[in-house]
Structures are given as C-alpha cells and as structure tokens.
Write an enzyme that holds these catalytic residues in place. Structure first.
Site, PDB file in Angstrom:
ATOM      1  N   GLY A  80       0.903  -1.236   0.090  1.00 16.05           N
ATOM      2  CA  GLY A  80      -0.003  -0.116   0.087  1.00 16.05           C
ATOM      3  C   GLY A  80       0.995   1.341   0.072  1.00 16.05           C
ATOM      4  O   GLY A  80       1.986   1.107  -0.310  1.00 16.05           O
ATOM      5  N   PHE A  81       0.264   2.446   0.156  1.00 13.77           N
ATOM      6  CA  PHE A  81       0.665   3.679   0.125  1.00 13.77           C
ATOM      7  C   PHE A  81       1.938   3.753   1.374  1.00 13.77           C
ATOM      8  O   PHE A  81       3.189   3.781   0.952  1.00 13.77           O
ATOM      9  CB  PHE A  81      -0.516   4.740   0.299  1.00 13.77           C
ATOM     10  CG  PHE A  81       0.145   6.046   0.750  1.00 13.77           C
ATOM     11  CD1 PHE A  81       0.934   6.699  -0.055  1.00 13.77           C
ATOM     12  CD2 PHE A  81      -0.548   6.860   1.918  1.00 13.77           C
ATOM     13  CE1 PHE A  81       1.391   7.841   0.348  1.00 13.77           C
ATOM     14  CE2 PHE A  81      -0.171   8.049   2.101  1.00 13.77           C
ATOM     15  CZ  PHE A  81       1.012   8.483   1.484  1.00 13.77           C
ATOM     16  N   ILE A  82       1.447   3.840   2.513  1.00 10.96           N
ATOM     17  CA  ILE A  82       2.519   4.085   3.566  1.00 10.96           C
ATOM     18  C   ILE A  82       3.580   2.683   3.585  1.00 10.96           C
ATOM     19  O   ILE A  82       4.768   2.885   3.520  1.00 10.96           O
ATOM     20  CB  ILE A  82       2.037   4.027   4.855  1.00 10.96           C
ATOM     21  CG1 ILE A  82       0.990   5.504   5.002  1.00 10.96           C
ATOM     22  CG2 ILE A  82       2.938   4.175   5.991  1.00 10.96           C
ATOM     23  CD1 ILE A  82       0.171   5.484   6.212  1.00 10.96           C
ATOM     24  N   ASP A 133      -0.029  -8.994   1.603  1.00 12.75           N
ATOM     25  CA  ASP A 133      -0.898  -8.119   1.112  1.00 12.75           C
ATOM     26  C   ASP A 133      -2.128  -8.734   0.093  1.00 12.75           C
ATOM     27  O   ASP A 133      -1.531  -9.830  -0.395  1.00 12.75           O
ATOM     28  CB  ASP A 133      -0.284  -6.989   0.474  1.00 12.75           C
ATOM     29  CG  ASP A 133      -0.948  -5.502   0.302  1.00 12.75           C
ATOM     30  OD1 ASP A 133      -2.155  -5.615  -0.298  1.00 12.75           O
ATOM     31  OD2 ASP A 133      -0.666  -4.718   0.862  1.00 12.75           O
ATOM     32  N   LEU A 154       0.086  -3.051   9.047  1.00 13.70           N
ATOM     33  CA  LEU A 154      -0.479  -1.762   8.410  1.00 13.70           C
ATOM     34  C   LEU A 154      -1.802  -2.234   7.418  1.00 13.70           C
ATOM     35  O   LEU A 154      -2.668  -1.250   7.281  1.00 13.70           O
ATOM     36  CB  LEU A 154       0.540  -0.937   7.419  1.00 13.70           C
ATOM     37  CG  LEU A 154       1.907  -0.630   7.819  1.00 13.70           C
ATOM     38  CD1 LEU A 154       2.574   0.166   6.609  1.00 13.70           C
ATOM     39  CD2 LEU A 154       1.513   0.450   9.047  1.00 13.70           C
ATOM     40  N   THR A 197     -11.933  -7.090   7.938  1.00 11.96           N
ATOM     41  CA  THR A 197     -10.612  -6.814   7.900  1.00 11.96           C
ATOM     42  C   THR A 197      -9.968  -6.126   9.113  1.00 11.96           C
ATOM     43  O   THR A 197      -8.829  -6.527   9.570  1.00 11.96           O
ATOM     44  CB  THR A 197     -10.061  -5.926   6.682  1.00 11.96           C
ATOM     45  OG1 THR A 197     -10.471  -6.711   5.484  1.00 11.96           O
ATOM     46  CG2 THR A 197      -8.495  -5.679   6.593  1.00 11.96           C
ATOM     47  N   ALA A 237      -0.842  -0.027  13.348  1.00  7.77           N
ATOM     48  CA  ALA A 237      -1.164   1.367  12.579  1.00  7.77           C
ATOM     49  C   ALA A 237      -2.601   1.643  13.041  1.00  7.77           C
ATOM     50  O   ALA A 237      -3.524   1.114  12.459  1.00  7.77           O
ATOM     51  CB  ALA A 237      -0.891   1.194  11.017  1.00  7.77           C
ATOM     52  N   TYR A 281     -15.190   2.455  11.116  1.00  7.25           N
ATOM     53  CA  TYR A 281     -13.400   2.130  10.953  1.00  7.25           C
ATOM     54  C   TYR A 281     -12.782   2.683  12.322  1.00  7.25           C
ATOM     55  O   TYR A 281     -11.937   2.006  12.791  1.00  7.25           O
ATOM     56  CB  TYR A 281     -13.231   3.484   9.803  1.00  7.25           C
ATOM     57  CG  TYR A 281     -11.647   3.531   9.657  1.00  7.25           C
ATOM     58  CD1 TYR A 281     -10.813   2.557   9.236  1.00  7.25           C
ATOM     59  CD2 TYR A 281     -11.188   4.715   9.820  1.00  7.25           C
ATOM     60  CE1 TYR A 281      -9.521   2.849   8.948  1.00  7.25           C
ATOM     61  CE2 TYR A 281      -9.827   4.821   9.664  1.00  7.25           C
ATOM     62  CZ  TYR A 281      -8.881   3.992   9.244  1.00  7.25           C
ATOM     63  OH  TYR A 281      -7.620   4.177   9.012  1.00  7.25           O
ATOM     64  N   LYS A 293     -10.599   0.328  14.898  1.00  5.98           N
ATOM     65  CA  LYS A 293      -9.306   0.503  15.131  1.00  5.98           C
ATOM     66  C   LYS A 293      -9.179   0.862  16.643  1.00  5.98           C
ATOM     67  O   LYS A 293      -8.043   0.262  17.120  1.00  5.98           O
ATOM     68  CB  LYS A 293      -8.978   1.876  14.415  1.00  5.98           C
ATOM     69  CG  LYS A 293      -8.523   1.678  12.874  1.00  5.98           C
ATOM     70  CD  LYS A 293      -7.109   1.059  12.609  1.00  5.98           C
ATOM     71  CE  LYS A 293      -6.902   0.745  10.908  1.00  5.98           C
ATOM     72  NZ  LYS A 293      -5.761   0.487  10.861  1.00  5.98           N
TER      73      LYS A 293
HETATM   74  P1  NAD Z   1      -3.313   1.659   1.705  1.00  7.44           P
HETATM   75  O1  NAD Z   1      -4.969   1.058   1.407  1.00  7.44           O
HETATM   76  O2  NAD Z   1      -2.486   2.247   0.440  1.00  7.44           O
HETATM   77  O3  NAD Z   1      -2.762   0.507   2.489  1.00  7.44           O
HETATM   78  C1  NAD Z   1      -3.291  -0.685   3.011  1.00  7.44           C
HETATM   79  C2  NAD Z   1      -2.918  -1.907   2.399  1.00  7.44           C
HETATM   80  O4  NAD Z   1      -3.523  -3.002   3.111  1.00  7.44           O
HETATM   81  C3  NAD Z   1      -3.058  -2.266   0.857  1.00  7.44           C
HETATM   82  O5  NAD Z   1      -1.897  -2.457   0.191  1.00  7.44           O
HETATM   83  C4  NAD Z   1      -4.243  -3.178   0.882  1.00  7.44           C
HETATM   84  O6  NAD Z   1      -3.996  -3.869  -0.108  1.00  7.44           O
HETATM   85  C5  NAD Z   1      -3.786  -4.018   2.051  1.00  7.44           C
HETATM   86  N1  NAD Z   1      -4.988  -4.558   2.688  1.00  7.44           N
HETATM   87  C6  NAD Z   1      -6.235  -4.355   2.784  1.00  7.44           C
HETATM   88  N2  NAD Z   1      -6.840  -5.211   3.173  1.00  7.44           N
HETATM   89  C7  NAD Z   1      -5.980  -6.318   3.538  1.00  7.44           C
HETATM   90  C8  NAD Z   1      -6.296  -7.860   3.814  1.00  7.44           C
HETATM   91  N3  NAD Z   1      -7.647  -8.221   4.430  1.00  7.44           N
HETATM   92  N4  NAD Z   1      -5.263  -8.608   3.828  1.00  7.44           N
HETATM   93  C9  NAD Z   1      -4.004  -7.927   3.420  1.00  7.44           C
HETATM   94  N5  NAD Z   1      -3.949  -6.998   3.102  1.00  7.44           N
HETATM   95  C10 NAD Z   1      -4.770  -6.084   3.022  1.00  7.44           C
HETATM   96  O7  NAD Z   1      -3.462   2.665   2.834  1.00  7.44           O
HETATM   97  P2  NAD Z   1      -2.338   3.339   3.715  1.00  7.44           P
HETATM   98  O8  NAD Z   1      -2.768   4.849   3.724  1.00  7.44           O
HETATM   99  O9  NAD Z   1      -0.950   3.048   3.459  1.00  7.44           O
HETATM  100  O10 NAD Z   1      -2.718   2.947   5.153  1.00  7.44           O
HETATM  101  C11 NAD Z   1      -1.759   2.117   5.826  1.00  7.44           C
HETATM  102  C12 NAD Z   1      -2.357   1.985   7.557  1.00  7.44           C
HETATM  103  O11 NAD Z   1      -2.305   3.157   7.959  1.00  7.44           O
HETATM  104  C13 NAD Z   1      -3.664   1.320   7.417  1.00  7.44           C
HETATM  105  O12 NAD Z   1      -3.870   0.489   8.544  1.00  7.44           O
HETATM  106  C14 NAD Z   1      -4.482   2.825   7.994  1.00  7.44           C
HETATM  107  O13 NAD Z   1      -5.798   2.477   8.540  1.00  7.44           O
HETATM  108  C15 NAD Z   1      -3.571   3.487   8.547  1.00  7.44           C
HETATM  109  N6  NAD Z   1      -3.606   4.991   8.328  1.00  7.44           N
HETATM  110  C16 NAD Z   1      -3.545   5.645   7.345  1.00  7.44           C
HETATM  111  C17 NAD Z   1      -3.768   6.873   7.427  1.00  7.44           C
HETATM  112  C18 NAD Z   1      -3.288   7.798   6.136  1.00  7.44           C
HETATM  113  O14 NAD Z   1      -3.554   9.161   6.203  1.00  7.44           O
HETATM  114  N7  NAD Z   1      -2.939   7.301   5.201  1.00  7.44           N
HETATM  115  C19 NAD Z   1      -4.447   7.689   8.390  1.00  7.44           C
HETATM  116  C20 NAD Z   1      -4.764   6.940   9.637  1.00  7.44           C
HETATM  117  C21 NAD Z   1      -4.303   5.574   9.402  1.00  7.44           C
END
Ligand code: NAD
Length: 319
Positions: free
Chosen positions: A10-12, A31, A76, A95, A117, A149, A153
């Site tokens: 994913g992104f982070i 993932d 994450l 999830t 996360a 959500y 969390k």
């Molecule tokens: P993202 O959607 O890019 O990353 C999430 C990843 O999890 C993706 O690669 C997705 O394919 C994978 N995924 C989803 N469901 C899955 C499953 N059942 N099994 C395996 N993989 C699965 O989002 P992100 O922004 O990179 O978020 C990463 C973490 O940070 C998450 O837990 C999110 O809740 C948390 N978060 C992010 C932000 C933000 O601003 N980006 C803010 C608060 C919390």
C-alpha cells in the site's frame, strides 16, 4: 532485522519497505492487493531483500506462515478510505477487526514485537484543539457507518494493549493523522490525490461540505521517519503515539493551493455531504490537529516537509 509488513504493497507500507531495505533490513510483505499494488513496489524490482506473500490478514494459517523467520511485525493492512468503508461495510469491519486480531494472535504466539497502525479517527468528534494520546474518544452513532472504522481501530488498540499487559507482547501503537504524498491513491476518497488528479485534468475539485473543515497533512516521508524511529525505541513499547503534522489547512484552502501549484484552470466546487455520500451514514469533524509532543519526546522526531512541499510532491507523482 527481518520485518513482516502487512499491507506493505500500500501507500505507507511501500515507502516503509523501501526505507527498511535501504538500511539493510529484509522485508516480507503480506498483502491482498485490494488497495495496494505491484506498481507501488516497482522501485524495489526483484531485490533479494524483499519477498511478497499474497493473501488476506484474516487467514490465520497464512499469517502464521508469513511470520516464520521474521523478527518484527508492522501491521498496516486495513480497509481504508471513507468511500471504501462506506461501500464495503462488512468486508471493511472484517479486515479491520478480525484481520488485526489474527495478526496479533500470530505475533503473540511467536512473541514478535508488533507495530500497529491506528488512526486519528479514534478521537472521533472530540472538539479539543489538539488531540493528545490520553484524550477521550467521542464516537458517533452506529447508524452512521463511517464510525465503524474508528471503532474497529479502537478495539484493535484495546486488544494490542491487552496482549501487552497480559502476555508482555511488545506492541507499539501509532495513530496516523492524514498521511499523504506520492503513491496515495485518489480512488478511495483521499482528498489530496483527488484534488491533484482533478487539477491536472482541468476538472472541478469537489470540496465536500463547507470547505471550512481543517486537517493537517503529513508527508509520507515524515511518517516513515516516525515509524522507523518508533521501531528503534524500546521506550515506545506499550505506548500509543500520535504521528502527524501541526500545519493546519482548511479543505477549501487546500483546494486553492493545489489549483495554484498546478497552474490549473479548474474550478473549486462545493458538494453537500449528502451528494458526495448518497448511501448516507456520514458526518464530518471540523478540526483534526495532533499533539505530537510524545513522539518528539520519545524519539526526537521532527517534521521535515511543509504542506507546500507535500502538495508539490503529490502533484509530481500524479503527473
Ligand atoms: P493503503 O490502502 O494504501 O494500504 C493498506 C494496504 O493493506 C493495501 O496495500 C491493501 O491492499 C492492504 N490490505 C487491505 N486489506 C487487506 C487484507 N484483508 N489482507 C491483506 N492486506 C490487505 O492505505 P495506507 O494509507 O497506506 O494505510 C496504511 C495503514 O495506516 C492502515 O492501517 C490505515 O488504517 C493507517 N492509517 C493511514 C492514514 C493515512 O492518512 N494514510 C491515516 C490513519 C491511519
């Protein structure tokens, strides 16, 4: 060190994987590629330090296999993005609740340190000016599905802390506040990539509600620096720590800044929440500002990127 990153495509997660590999660690990614992508990992090519396991965090047997031979777990994987949470309700809860329970239990079995996360959403509708980690959560009604959500969390946090207190599982919980930047997808409701895409296409930037609601956007590079610092800080074990920026901007102003930075002729178009989310069950909060003194005290972390740079990098990536 050998790290398992769930959601690492994913992104982070993909930025974190790159940073860990750059410092000589090995990374395994678990993932399901629901919102992540192979393209996010393209920069790593077929680096020998990277392995990828495709599947879901709700699969206990797979989670156990993915944890074989790792030293540390970074969890994450989650269903993210307001739009996705509202449209795939059961899958999102599954999830974010069952998936996290599965990963925590598998880590506990092996006594693996785990970074979890969480999110600023857990503060909910609280009107405090800057959220500190011990502040109350003010969560809306279960008829407003967006709160699922935050609640999932929050339960994950309770569970992680319970493992820490009962079994001394070394867990660290980070609450991210609006992390953004290159590779964040515009497809799930995230505002900056959505604005960048529209500004570059010359189409209207849709601002939900009045546009006077404010947020603080943190460049993903600063978020990754905070994660790395926390992973290496024993005093962070058993703690909940905010990760975010103190630079506040209204969503209306953000739209204006993106249009200006892109040199775009796009219009800025206010859209009522009821139109943006016709499925209902949505309410927004006016401000979301983090108190990051705990992160700074524990790790010495300081933000390196301002909003202007974050917008520029997001536009470059969108282009
Ligand atoms: P993202 O959607 O890019 O990353 C999430 C990843 O999890 C993706 O690669 C997705 O394919 C994978 N995924 C989803 N469901 C899955 C499953 N059942 N099994 C395996 N993989 C699965 O989002 P992100 O922004 O990179 O978020 C990463 C973490 O940070 C998450 O837990 C999110 O809740 C948390 N978060 C992010 C932000 C933000 O601003 N980006 C803010 C608060 C919390």
């Amino acid at each position: 060190m050998r790290y398992l990153i769930t959601g690492g495509a994913g992104f982070i997660g993909s930025h974190l994987a790159e940073a860990l590999i750059a410092r000589g660690d090995q990374v395994r990614i678990l993932d399901d590629f629901s919102t992540g992508s192979r393209a996010n990992l393209a920069g790593l090519g077929d680096h020998p330090g990277l392995t990828v396991v495709t599947g879901s965090v709700v699969d206990a047997a797979l989670a156990e296999r993915a944890m074989a031979d790792v030293d540390h777990v970074v969890h994450l994987a989650a269903a993210v993005g307001v739009r996705k949470i509202m449209q795939e309700r059961v899958a999102g809860i599954r999830t974010n609740l069952v998936g996290s329970e599965t990963i925590l239990a598998a880590a506990a079995e092996r006594r693996l340190p785990l970074f979890f996360a969480s999110t600023s959403e857990v503060y909910g509708k609280s009107t405090r000016p800057a959220f500190a980690e011990d502040d109350d959560s003010v969560i809306g009604s279960s008829s407003l599905h967006r709160w699922s959500y935050a609640c999932a969390k929050l339960m994950d946090e309770f569970l992680a802390l319970a493992w820490f207190h009962e079994q001394q599982l070394p867990v660290t919980i980070a609450r991210f506040f609006n992390v953004t930047g290159p590779r964040q997808s515009p497809d799930y409701g995230m505002v900056l990539p959505r604005f960048c895409r529209a500004a570059l296409a010359g189409t209207p930037l849709e601002v939900h509600g009045s546009g006077r609601q404010s947020r603080c956007f943190l460049h993903v590079a600063d978020a990754v620096a905070a994660i790395l610092a926390l992973l290496d800080t024993p005093a962070a074990v058993g703690q909940v720590v905010n990760i975010g920026s103190d630079e506040e901007v209204t969503i209306g102003d953000l739209a204006g800044k993106v249009v200006a930075a892109a040199g775009s002729t796009s219009l800025i178009q206010p859209i009522p929440y009821a139109t943006a989310f016709p499925e209902g069950g949505f309410e927004d909060m006016q401000r979301r500002l983090p108190d990051t003194r705990k992160l700074e005290r524990l790790t010495g972390w300081k933000r390196q990127h301002d909003l202007a740079r974050t917008i520029r990098d997001s536009l470059t990536w969108s282009r």
